[in-house]
Design a protein around this motif. Structure first.
Motif, short mmCIF file in Angstrom:
data_model
loop_
_atom_site.label_atom_id
_atom_site.label_comp_id
_atom_site.label_asym_id
_atom_site.label_seq_id
_atom_site.Cartn_x
_atom_site.Cartn_y
_atom_site.Cartn_z
N TRP A 63 0.82 -1.22 0.00
CA TRP A 63 0.00 0.00 0.00
C TRP A 63 0.85 1.26 0.00
O TRP A 63 0.41 2.31 -0.44
N GLU A 64 2.09 1.13 0.50
CA GLU A 64 3.00 2.28 0.40
C GLU A 64 3.35 2.55 -1.07
O GLU A 64 3.43 3.69 -1.50
N VAL A 65 3.55 1.47 -1.82
CA VAL A 65 3.85 1.64 -3.25
C VAL A 65 2.63 2.18 -3.99
O VAL A 65 2.76 3.04 -4.87
N VAL A 66 1.44 1.70 -3.63
CA VAL A 66 0.22 2.23 -4.26
C VAL A 66 0.10 3.73 -3.97
O VAL A 66 -0.22 4.52 -4.85
N LEU A 67 0.42 4.09 -2.74
CA LEU A 67 0.42 5.51 -2.36
C LEU A 67 1.39 6.29 -3.24
O LEU A 67 1.08 7.38 -3.73
N LEU A 68 2.56 5.71 -3.46
CA LEU A 68 3.59 6.35 -4.30
C LEU A 68 3.08 6.52 -5.74
O LEU A 68 3.21 7.60 -6.32
N VAL A 69 2.49 5.46 -6.27
CA VAL A 69 1.98 5.53 -7.65
C VAL A 69 0.86 6.58 -7.74
O VAL A 69 0.79 7.34 -8.71
N GLY A 70 0.03 6.66 -6.69
CA GLY A 70 -1.03 7.66 -6.65
C GLY A 70 -0.48 9.09 -6.61
O GLY A 70 -0.93 9.96 -7.36
N CYS A 71 0.51 9.31 -5.75
CA CYS A 71 1.14 10.64 -5.66
C CYS A 71 1.75 11.02 -7.00
O CYS A 71 1.64 12.16 -7.46
N ASN A 72 2.43 10.05 -7.61
CA ASN A 72 3.08 10.30 -8.89
C ASN A 72 2.05 10.69 -9.95
O ASN A 72 2.25 11.63 -10.72
N GLN A 73 0.93 9.97 -9.94
CA GLN A 73 -0.14 10.27 -10.90
C GLN A 73 -0.67 11.68 -10.68
O GLN A 73 -0.87 12.45 -11.62
N PHE A 74 -0.89 12.02 -9.42
CA PHE A 74 -1.42 13.34 -9.06
C PHE A 74 -0.51 14.45 -9.61
O PHE A 74 -0.95 15.35 -10.32
N ILE A 75 0.78 14.33 -9.34
CA ILE A 75 1.74 15.35 -9.78
C ILE A 75 1.86 15.37 -11.30
O ILE A 75 1.83 16.42 -11.94
N GLN A 76 1.95 14.20 -11.87
CA GLN A 76 2.11 14.09 -13.32
C GLN A 76 0.91 14.67 -14.07
O GLN A 76 1.07 15.35 -15.09
N GLN A 77 -0.28 14.42 -13.56
CA GLN A 77 -1.48 14.92 -14.24
C GLN A 77 -1.60 16.43 -14.10
O GLN A 77 -2.05 17.11 -15.02
N LEU A 78 -1.21 16.96 -12.94
CA LEU A 78 -1.19 18.42 -12.80
C LEU A 78 -0.19 19.03 -13.79
O LEU A 78 -0.45 20.06 -14.40
N PHE A 79 0.93 18.36 -13.94
CA PHE A 79 1.95 18.79 -14.89
C PHE A 79 1.39 18.79 -16.31
O PHE A 79 1.58 19.74 -17.08
N HIS A 80 0.65 17.75 -16.64
CA HIS A 80 0.00 17.67 -17.96
C HIS A 80 -0.98 18.82 -18.15
O HIS A 80 -1.01 19.46 -19.18
N MET A 81 -1.78 19.03 -17.12
CA MET A 81 -2.81 20.06 -17.19
C MET A 81 -2.20 21.43 -17.49
O MET A 81 -2.69 22.18 -18.32
N LEU A 82 -1.11 21.73 -16.80
CA LEU A 82 -0.54 23.08 -16.89
C LEU A 82 0.46 23.23 -18.04
O LEU A 82 0.44 24.23 -18.75
N PHE A 83 1.36 22.25 -18.22
CA PHE A 83 2.54 22.54 -19.05
C PHE A 83 2.82 21.63 -20.24
O PHE A 83 3.37 22.10 -21.23
N VAL A 84 2.52 20.33 -20.14
CA VAL A 84 3.09 19.38 -21.13
C VAL A 84 2.79 19.76 -22.57
O VAL A 84 3.68 19.82 -23.42
N THR A 85 1.50 20.05 -22.86
CA THR A 85 1.13 20.40 -24.23
C THR A 85 1.93 21.61 -24.71
O THR A 85 2.42 21.64 -25.84
N ASN A 86 2.04 22.60 -23.85
CA ASN A 86 2.73 23.83 -24.22
C ASN A 86 4.21 23.60 -24.49
O ASN A 86 4.75 24.10 -25.47
N LEU A 87 4.84 22.83 -23.62
CA LEU A 87 6.28 22.62 -23.78
C LEU A 87 6.58 21.77 -25.00
O LEU A 87 7.55 22.02 -25.72
N SER A 88 5.72 20.77 -25.26
CA SER A 88 6.00 19.95 -26.44
C SER A 88 5.71 20.72 -27.72
O SER A 88 6.14 20.33 -28.79
N ASN A 89 5.01 21.82 -27.59
CA ASN A 89 4.69 22.65 -28.75
C ASN A 89 5.83 23.60 -29.12
O ASN A 89 5.83 24.17 -30.21
N LEU A 90 6.78 23.77 -28.22
CA LEU A 90 7.83 24.77 -28.44
C LEU A 90 8.61 24.52 -29.74
O LEU A 90 8.89 25.45 -30.50
#
Lengths: 267, 290
Positions: A63-90
């Motif tokens: 469950w600690e690893v599941v927690l880690l995967v969840g945290c990673n998803q949370f951060i990664q998706q926020l990153f997608h929401m804000l920046f990924v499309t824009n940066l890959s567009n550069l």
């Protein structure tokens, strides 16, 4: 203060514009949420298979690893929401010479490049990540204190900033190599190791590089450890904050250096 | 343009050319593809090198799992050395067969109306794309050879030869069929562009299933037996798990021949489905900008 309100106003307008754009393609919008959810499910399935054969990986329980995967998803998706499309567009902005237009706007160009498009759909996926975090915490029987939640927010922002700075730095390479789609793909591979327990990596070059040069083993590990109350020392989150600052400074320096090399494609 | 005329045009041989023209025509496409993909060599090198980062991470993860167990213990019949060699071979087969840009290009051809010219030329689109895929794989494999060989050298203690000399014969056959199957799946998914605006979601959904069920993430025989058996009826294991299993000698006897039959059946089925989807797609096709 007027500068801040001005940029907030610009950002609000950009979000509104992205939203209108997104709602033109409603089915596609929903399908992207499904795609991201599916890949999140895949990560969880992989961990389930692994824990079918073992009780712990490098001292991390299931469950600690599941927690880690969840945290990673949370951060990664926020990153997608804000920046990924824009940066890959550069690289496209540079290739087509559209960057000229942005350089002439009376706004900080880096700001405009970074936040132009806001991917609203990724909020749903970020919340799925957060839901998994809560579920894993319940399974672990941990209830973090308000101070710990506050710390969680801070380290998540730091992790987000690491992702943003590094990908921005990578995207700036397209000032030299015009075709740079490989960069985005390359960054996805770096992403992938962030969801694994740092302790699984033997002490050595690999772990050192991914902690102190490309700090992938800090961005999700530190938030997860903080919530699971298994941070070995305050140095761990201090390291993340330090690296977040260092990455941001490095990306800003490289951005300024790159801009001096910009020869417009259209003019 | 009506679909029937489109089909007849694309399969007619060039009247002015001798029959050998058919081969030289596609040989030309092949060399054209080689030249076009050579432009991407730096990109490919970058991609292959970065691809080793998660592979390394996966290997460390497994090493950490085995480290907590008594020495020499097997997980689902894999010792640590066998597990590592499984992933190394998956990397090699994946470099040889994976679809890189092909599906995106096919989707773009349909969206931009570039497909129209194939309806007018005596060139079969599927054969044309297959040639481009093969030339792309040729270049990618040769470029990826540098970082992958470097990596394999460091892991050479885990790199095992085929279980029997039959492996040298059977593995190339199954890799070739895996490549065909891989291409046909990507081709068919990309053809959905005839109906939908943005096919990338479908490409990623398909890829998610492929990633899990092909054995890319982990060898399928560490799954519960019933699930493993069930997956073997789907086309996915024949993309990676089967060729690697054949080489490592993990798939033997009746399972081996049954596997080859199923792989062949899936290749033929995928070809027929691809043809069917193409002909249905042409009925929908409106030749934007054409």
């Amino acid at each position: 203060m007027s500068l801040l309100t001005r940029y907030a106003g610009i950002y609000a307008a950009l979000i509104r514009y992205s939203l209108i754009h997104e709602m033109q393609f409603k089915v596609n919008f929903l399908l992207w949420i499904v795609v991201e959810a599916l890949w999140f499910g895949l990560q969880l399935a992989f961990m389930t298979v692994l824990y079918g054969h073992t009780d712990q990986i490098a001292g991390w329980s299931r469950w600690e690893v599941v927690l880690l995967v969840g945290c990673n998803q949370f951060i990664q998706q926020l990153f997608h929401m804000l920046f990924v499309t824009n940066l890959s567009n550069l690289s496209e902005l540079i290739r087509k010479g559209t960057l000229d237009l942005l350089l002439l706007q009376p706004v900080n160009t880096r700001f405009l490049i970074s936040v132009k498009k806001f991917e609203i759909g990724n909020i749903a996926n970020a919340l799925m990540g957060l839901a998994v975090v809560f579920y894993a915490l319940a399974q672990l029987g941990r209830t973090p204190s308000p101070a710990q939640w506050l710390g969680f927010v801070v380290v998540c922002v730091a992790g987000l900033s690491v992702h943003y700075s590094l990908m921005f730095l990578l995207a700036c390479i397209s000032f030299w190599t015009v075709r740079a789609q490989g960069i985005v793909w390359g960054y996805y591979n770096l992403f992938n190791i962030a969801r694994l327990p740092a302790e699984a990596f033997p002490r050595g070059a690999y772990r050192a590089v991914f902690t102190w040069v490309l700090p992938m083993l800090l961005v999700s590990n530190v938030p997860a450890k903080l919530l699971a109350q298994r941070l070995a020392s305050p140095w761990e989150w201090a390291a993340l904050l330090l690296m977040a600052a260092a990455c941001f400074v490095a990306s800003e320096l490289f951005w300024r250096f790159s801009l001096r090399h910009y020869t417009s494609a259209s003019a | 343009m009506t679909p029937s005329s489109a089909n007849s045009v694309s399969t007619d041989p060039l009247p002015a050319h001798p029959p050998a023209g058919l081969w030289s025509k596609y040989a030309h496409v092949l060399s054209m593809g080689v030249q076009n993909t050579l432009v991407y060599r730096a990109n490919f090198l970058f991609r292959a090198a970065f691809g080793l980062v998660p592979l390394m991470a996966t290997l460390f993860l497994w090493q950490a799992i085995y480290a907590d167990k008594p020495a020499g213990v097997a997980i689902g019949a894999y010792t640590l050395a066998q597990m590592v060699s499984y992933y190394l071979l998956v990397t090699v087969v994946d470099a040889v067969t994976a679809v890189a840009e092909d599906d995106w290009q096919i989707a773009a051809d349909i969206k931009d109306g570039a497909v129209s010219q194939f309806l007018l030329k005596p060139l079969d689109y599927l054969a044309y794309r297959l040639c481009l895929y093969l030339s792309g794989r040729l270049i990618y494999t040769s470029v990826a050879l540098i970082p992958v060989a470097f990596f394999l050298f460091f892991q050479r203690e885990f790199l095992v030869g085929p279980a029997s000399s039959w492996g040298w014969v059977l593995m190339p056959v199954s890799v070739l069929m895996a490549a065909l199957l891989q291409f046909l799946i990507a081709y068919t998914v990309a053809l959905l562009s005839f109906w939908v605006l943005d096919v990338s979601t479908f490409i990623f959904i398909q890829f998610a299933f492929e990633f899990l069920a092909s054995g890319h993430l982990f060898p399928l025989d560490i799954l519960p037996d019933s699930l493993h058996r069930l997956l073997l009826w789907t086309p996915y294991p024949y993309l990676l798990y089967f060729p690697v299993g054949v080489y490592l000698g993990r798939i033997q006897g009746a399972d081996l021949w049954q596997g080859f039959v199923l792989q062949g059946v899936w290749v033929v089925a995928a070809f027929l489905i691809a043809r069917f989807v193409w002909s249905r797609g042409l009925r929908k096709y409106t030749a934007v900008g054409g």
